[in-house]
Scaffold this motif. Structure first.
Motif, PDB file in Angstrom:
ATOM      1  N   LEU A  16     -27.051 -56.379 -29.991  1.00 48.45           N
ATOM      2  CA  LEU A  16     -27.762 -55.181 -29.532  1.00 48.45           C
ATOM      3  C   LEU A  16     -27.611 -55.104 -28.026  1.00 48.45           C
ATOM      4  N   GLN A  17     -26.800 -54.144 -27.589  1.00 48.74           N
ATOM      5  CA  GLN A  17     -26.552 -54.027 -26.152  1.00 48.74           C
ATOM      6  C   GLN A  17     -27.051 -52.683 -25.636  1.00 48.74           C
ATOM      7  N   GLY A  18     -27.623 -52.716 -24.450  1.00 49.77           N
ATOM      8  CA  GLY A  18     -28.069 -51.466 -23.858  1.00 49.77           C
ATOM      9  C   GLY A  18     -28.283 -51.622 -22.365  1.00 49.77           C
ATOM     10  N   GLY A  76     -13.546 -59.882 -18.446  1.00 51.48           N
ATOM     11  CA  GLY A  76     -12.627 -58.767 -18.642  1.00 51.48           C
ATOM     12  C   GLY A  76     -12.274 -58.214 -17.286  1.00 51.48           C
ATOM     13  N   PRO A  77     -11.185 -57.458 -17.216  1.00 51.16           N
ATOM     14  CA  PRO A  77     -10.807 -56.875 -15.933  1.00 51.16           C
ATOM     15  C   PRO A  77     -11.820 -55.823 -15.488  1.00 51.16           C
ATOM     16  N   PHE A  78     -12.051 -55.722 -14.199  1.00 53.21           N
ATOM     17  CA  PHE A  78     -12.785 -54.583 -13.657  1.00 53.21           C
ATOM     18  C   PHE A  78     -11.910 -53.349 -13.865  1.00 53.21           C
ATOM     19  N   VAL A  79     -12.508 -52.282 -14.399  1.00 56.06           N
ATOM     20  CA  VAL A  79     -11.802 -51.018 -14.612  1.00 56.06           C
ATOM     21  C   VAL A  79     -12.621 -49.941 -13.914  1.00 56.06           C
ATOM     22  N   PRO A  80     -12.043 -49.224 -12.943  1.00 48.32           N
ATOM     23  CA  PRO A  80     -12.847 -48.243 -12.209  1.00 48.32           C
ATOM     24  C   PRO A  80     -13.389 -47.124 -13.115  1.00 48.32           C
ATOM     25  N   LEU A  84     -25.599 -62.293 -20.930  1.00 48.00           N
ATOM     26  CA  LEU A  84     -25.939 -61.774 -19.602  1.00 48.00           C
ATOM     27  C   LEU A  84     -24.879 -62.281 -18.632  1.00 48.00           C
ATOM     28  N   ARG A  85     -23.917 -61.442 -18.335  1.00 46.51           N
ATOM     29  CA  ARG A  85     -22.875 -61.886 -17.403  1.00 46.51           C
ATOM     30  C   ARG A  85     -23.472 -62.079 -16.015  1.00 46.51           C
ATOM     31  N   HIS A  86     -23.053 -63.135 -15.332  1.00 48.16           N
ATOM     32  CA  HIS A  86     -23.557 -63.314 -13.967  1.00 48.16           C
ATOM     33  C   HIS A  86     -22.807 -62.387 -13.005  1.00 48.16           C
ATOM     34  N   GLU A  87     -21.663 -61.859 -13.433  1.00 52.54           N
ATOM     35  CA  GLU A  87     -20.823 -60.887 -12.700  1.00 52.54           C
ATOM     36  C   GLU A  87     -20.024 -61.496 -11.550  1.00 52.54           C
ATOM     37  N   THR A  88     -20.653 -62.278 -10.692  1.00 53.71           N
ATOM     38  CA  THR A  88     -19.954 -63.091  -9.696  1.00 53.71           C
ATOM     39  C   THR A  88     -20.945 -64.130  -9.213  1.00 53.71           C
ATOM     40  N   TYR A 120     -22.839 -50.852  -8.632  1.00 51.08           N
ATOM     41  CA  TYR A 120     -21.809 -49.946  -8.084  1.00 51.08           C
ATOM     42  C   TYR A 120     -20.609 -49.745  -8.995  1.00 51.08           C
ATOM     43  N   TYR A 121     -20.356 -50.701  -9.886  1.00 47.89           N
ATOM     44  CA  TYR A 121     -19.149 -50.643 -10.727  1.00 47.89           C
ATOM     45  C   TYR A 121     -19.395 -49.925 -12.051  1.00 47.89           C
ATOM     46  N   CYS A 122     -20.649 -49.735 -12.424  1.00 51.10           N
ATOM     47  CA  CYS A 122     -20.946 -49.392 -13.818  1.00 51.10           C
ATOM     48  C   CYS A 122     -21.135 -47.895 -14.073  1.00 51.10           C
ATOM     49  N   GLY A 123     -20.476 -47.405 -15.093  1.00 48.27           N
ATOM     50  CA  GLY A 123     -20.501 -45.981 -15.435  1.00 48.27           C
ATOM     51  C   GLY A 123     -21.847 -45.461 -15.914  1.00 48.27           C
ATOM     52  N   GLU A 172     -20.074 -45.261 -21.629  1.00 49.02           N
ATOM     53  CA  GLU A 172     -18.815 -45.393 -20.901  1.00 49.02           C
ATOM     54  C   GLU A 172     -19.039 -46.205 -19.626  1.00 49.02           C
ATOM     55  N   LEU A 173     -18.857 -47.516 -19.725  1.00 54.38           N
ATOM     56  CA  LEU A 173     -19.052 -48.384 -18.564  1.00 54.38           C
ATOM     57  C   LEU A 173     -17.905 -48.221 -17.583  1.00 54.38           C
ATOM     58  N   TYR A 174     -16.720 -47.881 -18.135  1.00 53.32           N
ATOM     59  CA  TYR A 174     -15.513 -47.710 -17.302  1.00 53.32           C
ATOM     60  C   TYR A 174     -14.635 -46.661 -17.975  1.00 53.32           C
ATOM     61  N   ASP A 175     -13.631 -46.175 -17.250  1.00 55.56           N
ATOM     62  CA  ASP A 175     -12.791 -45.084 -17.758  1.00 55.56           C
ATOM     63  C   ASP A 175     -11.870 -45.534 -18.900  1.00 55.56           C
ATOM     64  N   PHE A 228     -17.956 -62.779 -16.146  1.00 59.15           N
ATOM     65  CA  PHE A 228     -17.713 -62.057 -14.893  1.00 59.15           C
ATOM     66  C   PHE A 228     -16.548 -61.096 -15.079  1.00 59.15           C
ATOM     67  N   MET A 229     -16.463 -60.149 -14.152  1.00 59.21           N
ATOM     68  CA  MET A 229     -15.319 -59.237 -14.157  1.00 59.21           C
ATOM     69  C   MET A 229     -14.213 -59.856 -13.319  1.00 59.21           C
ATOM     70  N   VAL A 230     -12.985 -59.603 -13.718  1.00 60.61           N
ATOM     71  CA  VAL A 230     -11.846 -60.122 -12.969  1.00 60.61           C
ATOM     72  C   VAL A 230     -11.273 -58.968 -12.140  1.00 60.61           C
TER      73      VAL A 230
HETATM   74  N1  5AD Z   1     -15.224 -52.427 -15.540  1.00 68.49           N
HETATM   75  C1  5AD Z   1     -15.224 -53.520 -16.325  1.00 68.49           C
HETATM   76  N2  5AD Z   1     -16.334 -54.069 -16.821  1.00 68.49           N
HETATM   77  C2  5AD Z   1     -17.509 -53.474 -16.528  1.00 68.49           C
HETATM   78  N3  5AD Z   1     -18.763 -53.798 -16.864  1.00 68.49           N
HETATM   79  C3  5AD Z   1     -19.591 -52.881 -16.331  1.00 68.49           C
HETATM   80  N4  5AD Z   1     -18.894 -51.967 -15.635  1.00 68.49           N
HETATM   81  C4  5AD Z   1     -17.585 -52.329 -15.734  1.00 68.49           C
HETATM   82  C5  5AD Z   1     -16.380 -51.793 -15.226  1.00 68.49           C
HETATM   83  N5  5AD Z   1     -16.354 -50.708 -14.455  1.00 68.49           N
HETATM   84  C6  5AD Z   1     -19.101 -55.016 -17.598  1.00 68.49           C
HETATM   85  C7  5AD Z   1     -20.107 -55.854 -16.816  1.00 68.49           C
HETATM   86  C8  5AD Z   1     -21.297 -55.914 -17.759  1.00 68.49           C
HETATM   87  C9  5AD Z   1     -20.672 -55.662 -19.107  1.00 68.49           C
HETATM   88  C10 5AD Z   1     -21.620 -55.158 -20.141  1.00 68.49           C
HETATM   89  O1  5AD Z   1     -19.675 -54.702 -18.838  1.00 68.49           O
HETATM   90  O2  5AD Z   1     -19.571 -57.155 -16.588  1.00 68.49           O
HETATM   91  O3  5AD Z   1     -21.968 -57.148 -17.721  1.00 68.49           O
END
Ligand code: 5AD
Ligand code: FES
Length: 357
Positions: free
Chosen positions: A108-110, A233-237, A162-166, A70-73, A309-312, A203-205
């Motif tokens: 190598l990320q994808g 890293g911070p969660f960025v919408p 491989l981030r566990h994310e939470t 849900y968070y990923c671009g 673009e995972l986030y803005d 994980f995202m903060v």
């Molecule tokens: N904001 C911040 N980080 C993000 N990731 C994915 N989407 C977002 C977002 N909206 C991070 C995830 C993923 C990594 C590659 O990028 O934690 O594991």
């Protein structure tokens, strides 16, 4: 001394806090406690890594993804994402440019892109390894089977992110569709370690629904896994996701978590992430001063950068690889650190004397 500083002391001497203690410490943090933490974090950072900052060249080779987080671009439901794949030659070219600039790790990320079969991936990995035997190859391509991870390792991959994310079950379900599970994510991470990869999680903060209790679970999970690297890293919408209108994570809490990780596991490789640099122009510098010791600039061709673009507002999408290298090197110098040309392996692989606590 106040009880929260005493918790930081306990963390430093035992590398362990109970869940309740984690929650207390995180909820009651303030400027004074943070400064106390960061001083300790920098002490350990210098003990094991001196003022050296390691770099990893990030090659974002595909933004196709079968997942729908849900968070990923670049989630599959984002129809406005312009999809791309780099071919082997383009990837080799990124490595060549990177090698000349002094990178000795290629990441190598994808997205989870089925087009890159096991065979194709193994061929790309072994070709890079053959041409650059002095470099480490890191993969960041999501959840796969034990057998697949083993094959990629045997082809020459050294590390895996491989981030566990939470680490909190209910929170995991708020961030992901039902077909993804925390259980499988953890299985992947333990498989990777078992095979012998230097393993990174994270994980995202400030992701939607995260509480101090979720962060406590993250810290406890990390101490169980004992990874070599933790990326936070911070969660960025991102505007084209279900979380478009959610609030993002803060620099302040991200730095506090970096400090806690450094004090809990002093030898960790801890990146000051691009997301942190995105929400604050001096975010990466602040990350280093809170205990981080790695930066991961982009080596992807500029023609595709905006598309990953995972986030803005992601930074460095217009810059050439060389520009980012020079920029980061200067930024690190400004705060008394030095960007180095080195594979930057986890400290246990270095000569003993540097690693005795
Ligand atoms: N904001 C911040 N980080 C993000 N990731 C994915 N989407 C977002 C977002 N909206 C991070 C995830 C993923 C990594 C590659 O990028 O934690 O594991
Ligand atoms: Fe990319 Fe500064 S790191 S321009």
């Amino acid at each position: 001394m106040n009880q929260f500083k005493r918790l930081i002391d306990k963390l430093e001497t035992t590398s362990y806090l109970t869940k309740e203690e984690w929650v207390m410490l995180i909820e009651n943090r303030n400027v004074e406690i943070s400064e106390y933490l960061f001083e300790k974090a920098r002490k350990w950072q210098h003990k094991y890594y001196d003022n050296k900052i390691y770099t990893r060249g990030l090659i974002e080779f595909s933004n196709y993804c079968k997942n729908d987080c849900y968070y990923c671009g670049i989630r599959r439901s984002n129809r406005s994402a312009e999809r791309y794949r780099l071919n082997k030659e383009q990837m080799m070219e990124c490595c060549e440019i990177g090698y000349k600039l002094g990178f000795r790790t290629f990441v190598l990320q994808g997205g989870e892109d089925g087009w890159f079969s096991q065979e194709i991936l193994e061929d790309i990995i072994s070709t890079i390894k053959k041409k650059y035997p002095d470099c480490a190859i890191t993969l960041s391509i999501g959840e796969r089977s034990y057998k697949s991870y083993l094959g990629l390792f045997q082809a020459g991959a050294d590390r895996y992110l491989l981030r566990h994310e939470t680490a909190e079950e209910a929170h995991y379900q708020k961030l992901h569709p039902a077909e993804l599970s925390l259980e499988n994510r953890k299985r992947c991470l333990f498989d990777l370690k078992k095979i012998g990869y230097q393993t990174g999680t994270g994980f995202m903060v400030g992701s939607p629904g995260q509480t101090a209790a979720s962060l406590a679970e993250d810290m406890i999970f990390i101490s169980e896994l004992e990874p070599h690297m933790v990326g936070i890293g911070p969660f960025v919408p991102h505007h084209e996701t279900p979380f478009a209108k959610k609030v993002g994570g803060t620099v302040e809490l991200t730095l506090f978590m970096i400090g806690l990780l450094r004090v809990m596991m002093p030898k960790l490789l801890l990146p000051a992430t691009t997301a942190l640099g995105t929400i604050d122009p001096l975010g990466r510098e602040k990350g280093i001063q809170a205990g981080a010791n790695v930066v991961m600039p982009n080596l992807s061709p500029t023609s595709v950068r905006k598309k990953y673009e995972l986030y803005d507002n992601k930074i460095c999408t217009g810059e050439e690889s060389a520009e980012c290298r020079t920029c980061l090197s200067q930024r690190m110098k400004n705060i008394g650190y030095e960007l180095v040309t080195d594979r930057g392996d986890y400290c246990e692989f270095k000569e003993e004397k540097k690693c005795i606590r």
